[in-house]
Motif scaffolding. Structure first.
Motif, PDB file in Angstrom:
ATOM      1  N   LEU A  87       0.723  -1.417   0.231  1.00  0.00           N
ATOM      2  CA  LEU A  87      -0.065   0.295  -0.395  1.00  0.00           C
ATOM      3  C   LEU A  87       0.892   1.243  -0.090  1.00  0.00           C
ATOM      4  CD1 LEU A  87      -2.489  -1.311   2.455  1.00  0.00           C
ATOM      5  CD2 LEU A  87      -3.196  -0.525   0.619  1.00  0.00           C
ATOM      6  N   ARG A  88       2.589   1.103   0.604  1.00  0.00           N
ATOM      7  CA  ARG A  88       2.896   2.629   0.438  1.00  0.00           C
ATOM      8  C   ARG A  88       2.450   3.119  -1.267  1.00  0.00           C
ATOM      9  NH1 ARG A  88       8.006   3.177   2.625  1.00  0.00           N
ATOM     10  NH2 ARG A  88       7.533   1.256   3.953  1.00  0.00           N
ATOM     11  N   PRO A  89       2.652   2.220  -2.831  1.00  0.00           N
ATOM     12  CA  PRO A  89       2.954   3.974  -3.670  1.00  0.00           C
ATOM     13  C   PRO A  89       1.153   4.392  -3.435  1.00  0.00           C
ATOM     14  CG  PRO A  89       1.976   1.425  -4.239  1.00  0.00           C
ATOM     15  CD  PRO A  89       3.079   1.602  -2.432  1.00  0.00           C
ATOM     16  N   VAL A  90      -0.229   3.696  -2.603  1.00  0.00           N
ATOM     17  CA  VAL A  90      -1.025   4.156  -2.875  1.00  0.00           C
ATOM     18  C   VAL A  90      -0.704   5.381  -1.820  1.00  0.00           C
ATOM     19  CG1 VAL A  90      -3.536   4.147  -1.804  1.00  0.00           C
ATOM     20  CG2 VAL A  90      -1.565   1.956  -2.759  1.00  0.00           C
ATOM     21  N   VAL A  91      -0.408   5.319  -0.775  1.00  0.00           N
ATOM     22  CA  VAL A  91      -0.067   6.143   0.789  1.00  0.00           C
ATOM     23  C   VAL A  91       0.076   7.356   0.155  1.00  0.00           C
ATOM     24  CG1 VAL A  91       0.765   6.888   2.962  1.00  0.00           C
ATOM     25  CG2 VAL A  91      -0.448   4.844   2.338  1.00  0.00           C
ATOM     26  N   GLU A  92       1.766   7.210  -0.914  1.00  0.00           N
ATOM     27  CA  GLU A  92       2.235   8.262  -1.742  1.00  0.00           C
ATOM     28  C   GLU A  92       1.214   8.861  -2.563  1.00  0.00           C
ATOM     29  OE1 GLU A  92       5.348   9.508  -1.208  1.00  0.00           O
ATOM     30  OE2 GLU A  92       5.274   7.823   0.933  1.00  0.00           O
ATOM     31  N   ALA A  93       0.755   8.462  -2.739  1.00  0.00           N
ATOM     32  CA  ALA A  93      -0.524   8.900  -3.914  1.00  0.00           C
ATOM     33  C   ALA A  93      -1.323   9.599  -3.110  1.00  0.00           C
ATOM     34  CB  ALA A  93      -1.007   7.701  -5.159  1.00  0.00           C
ATOM     35  N   MET A  94      -1.895   9.222  -2.250  1.00  0.00           N
ATOM     36  CA  MET A  94      -2.747  10.235  -1.652  1.00  0.00           C
ATOM     37  C   MET A  94      -2.213  12.098  -1.576  1.00  0.00           C
ATOM     38  SD  MET A  94      -5.180   7.570   0.562  1.00  0.00           S
ATOM     39  CE  MET A  94      -5.794   8.702   1.498  1.00  0.00           C
ATOM     40  N   LYS A  95      -1.155  11.122  -0.411  1.00  0.00           N
ATOM     41  CA  LYS A  95      -0.290  12.669  -0.561  1.00  0.00           C
ATOM     42  C   LYS A  95      -0.457  13.403  -0.965  1.00  0.00           C
ATOM     43  CE  LYS A  95       3.989  11.641   2.526  1.00  0.00           C
ATOM     44  NZ  LYS A  95       4.976  11.552   2.332  1.00  0.00           N
ATOM     45  N   GLU A  96       0.686  12.499  -2.348  1.00  0.00           N
ATOM     46  CA  GLU A  96       0.431  14.048  -3.505  1.00  0.00           C
ATOM     47  C   GLU A  96      -1.081  14.384  -3.845  1.00  0.00           C
ATOM     48  OE1 GLU A  96       2.068  16.174  -6.298  1.00  0.00           O
ATOM     49  OE2 GLU A  96       2.931  14.791  -5.028  1.00  0.00           O
ATOM     50  N   TRP A  97      -1.891  13.646  -3.898  1.00  0.00           N
ATOM     51  CA  TRP A  97      -3.101  14.117  -4.345  1.00  0.00           C
ATOM     52  C   TRP A  97      -3.490  15.594  -3.325  1.00  0.00           C
ATOM     53  CZ3 TRP A  97      -7.670  14.931  -2.179  1.00  0.00           C
ATOM     54  CH2 TRP A  97      -9.294  15.408  -3.416  1.00  0.00           C
ATOM     55  N   GLY A  98      -3.169  15.634  -1.395  1.00  0.00           N
ATOM     56  CA  GLY A  98      -3.534  15.581  -0.927  1.00  0.00           C
ATOM     57  C   GLY A  98      -3.039  17.959  -0.738  1.00  0.00           C
ATOM     58  N   LEU A  99      -1.872  16.974  -1.127  1.00  0.00           N
ATOM     59  CA  LEU A  99      -0.769  18.515  -1.718  1.00  0.00           C
ATOM     60  C   LEU A  99      -1.541  19.267  -2.442  1.00  0.00           C
ATOM     61  CD1 LEU A  99       2.582  17.577  -0.764  1.00  0.00           C
ATOM     62  CD2 LEU A  99       1.323  19.037   0.431  1.00  0.00           C
ATOM     63  N   ARG A 100      -2.480  18.658  -3.430  1.00  0.00           N
ATOM     64  CA  ARG A 100      -2.375  19.420  -4.443  1.00  0.00           C
ATOM     65  C   ARG A 100      -4.145  19.657  -4.446  1.00  0.00           C
ATOM     66  NH1 ARG A 100       0.028  19.093  -9.747  1.00  0.00           N
ATOM     67  NH2 ARG A 100       1.754  17.357  -9.824  1.00  0.00           N
ATOM     68  N   HIS A 101      -4.744  19.256  -3.958  1.00  0.00           N
ATOM     69  CA  HIS A 101      -6.204  19.583  -3.623  1.00  0.00           C
ATOM     70  C   HIS A 101      -6.931  19.657  -2.775  1.00  0.00           C
ATOM     71  CE1 HIS A 101      -6.036  18.670  -8.216  1.00  0.00           C
ATOM     72  NE2 HIS A 101      -5.589  16.774  -8.233  1.00  0.00           N
ATOM     73  N   ALA A 102      -6.294  19.342  -1.257  1.00  0.00           N
ATOM     74  CA  ALA A 102      -6.531  19.241   0.015  1.00  0.00           C
ATOM     75  C   ALA A 102      -6.358  19.899   0.641  1.00  0.00           C
ATOM     76  CB  ALA A 102      -7.425  17.821  -0.127  1.00  0.00           C
ATOM     77  N   MET A 103      -5.336  20.729   0.670  1.00  0.00           N
ATOM     78  CA  MET A 103      -4.050  21.382   1.234  1.00  0.00           C
ATOM     79  C   MET A 103      -5.323  22.486   2.206  1.00  0.00           C
ATOM     80  SD  MET A 103      -0.962  20.283   2.621  1.00  0.00           S
ATOM     81  CE  MET A 103      -0.324  20.879   3.969  1.00  0.00           C
ATOM     82  N   ARG A 104      -4.868  22.464   3.222  1.00  0.00           N
ATOM     83  CA  ARG A 104      -5.684  24.177   4.263  1.00  0.00           C
ATOM     84  C   ARG A 104      -4.334  24.120   5.298  1.00  0.00           C
ATOM     85  NH1 ARG A 104      -7.425  21.825   8.414  1.00  0.00           N
ATOM     86  NH2 ARG A 104      -8.436  19.296   8.409  1.00  0.00           N
TER      87      ARG A 104
END
Length: 221
Positions: A87-104
């Motif tokens: 699941l490591r690449p899944v977590v990394e992808a979620m981190k990247e998505w969060g940085l791009r689209h959900a950061m606050r």
């Protein structure tokens, strides 16, 4: 309790296994190293002991997490199985998505972990290709949560927990202020620079500010 989607699809299957409220934060932390129950309870902040126990049990039953007990010791360590490591690449992808689209910025009372904040900014600097004209070592002194060293070796950024005897810049800041500074748009960061105290030569301090696209560099004192 895991959610059942009654939908024949691998995405639905995955969510039925790892879609619990605390599942991904537990997996995220176990990707760094094996941890004890008390460690996971501390890292997950708002989870209750009962909630953590239930989530760990579900992840064990799903073959994502395994327990390790040593004879004669009361402590139980939790580690990821190979399925969990996958699941490591899944977590990394979620981190990247969060940085791009959900950061606050952090909300009132929301726990900000310096280790996660430092990991995120290190990944971001490397992925954006942000480079300096020379190697640099910055000591991040958080008002609570310890100290971290953010370094640039001329090619890549890295971070580690600990001290540095002679950093180029020493930064004192609260985890909440640091997270807010990083979360706002780059053009808005100027107004948050007063929340940090920097010590270093004027040139190295300016280098720090310019790395984070602060347009008006504060006067060095």
């Amino acid at each position: 309790m895991t959610r059942k989607y009654n939908h024949y699809c691998p995405v639905a299957f995955s969510l039925e296994v790892i879609g619990g409220k605390w599942s991904f934060t537990i997996i995220r932390d176990l990707l760094t190293k094996p941890l004890r129950f008390s460690d996971l309870l501390q890292y997950s902040s708002n989870v209750t002991p009962k909630g953590l126990t239930l989530t760990l049990r579900q992840l064990e039953e799903a073959g994502i997490v395994e327990r390790e007990e040593q004879p004669g010791h009361r402590e139980v360590w939790y580690r990821l199985t190979q399925a969990g490591e996958d699941l490591r690449p899944v977590v990394e992808a979620m981190k990247e998505w969060g940085l791009r689209h959900a950061m606050r910025p952090p909300l009132q009372g929301e726990v900000v972990r310096p280790d996660l904040a430092m990991g995120v900014i290190t990944d971001s600097l490397n992925k954006r290709g942000r480079k300096l004209p020379q190697p640099a070592t910055w000591l991040m002194c958080f008002t609570h949560g310890g100290t971290y060293v953010l370094s640039f070796d001329g090619a890549q950024w890295s971070t580690r927990k600990g001290e540095e005897a002679d950093p180029d810049v020493r930064v004192t800041v609260s985890p909440e202020a640091w997270a807010t500074f990083l979360a706002v748009k780059r053009i808005e960061r100027d107004q948050y620079v007063q929340s940090m105290q920097l010590v270093g030569t004027p040139e190295r301090v300016e280098e720090f500010w310019q790395t984070f696209v602060v347009r008006e560099v504060p006067k060095h004192t």
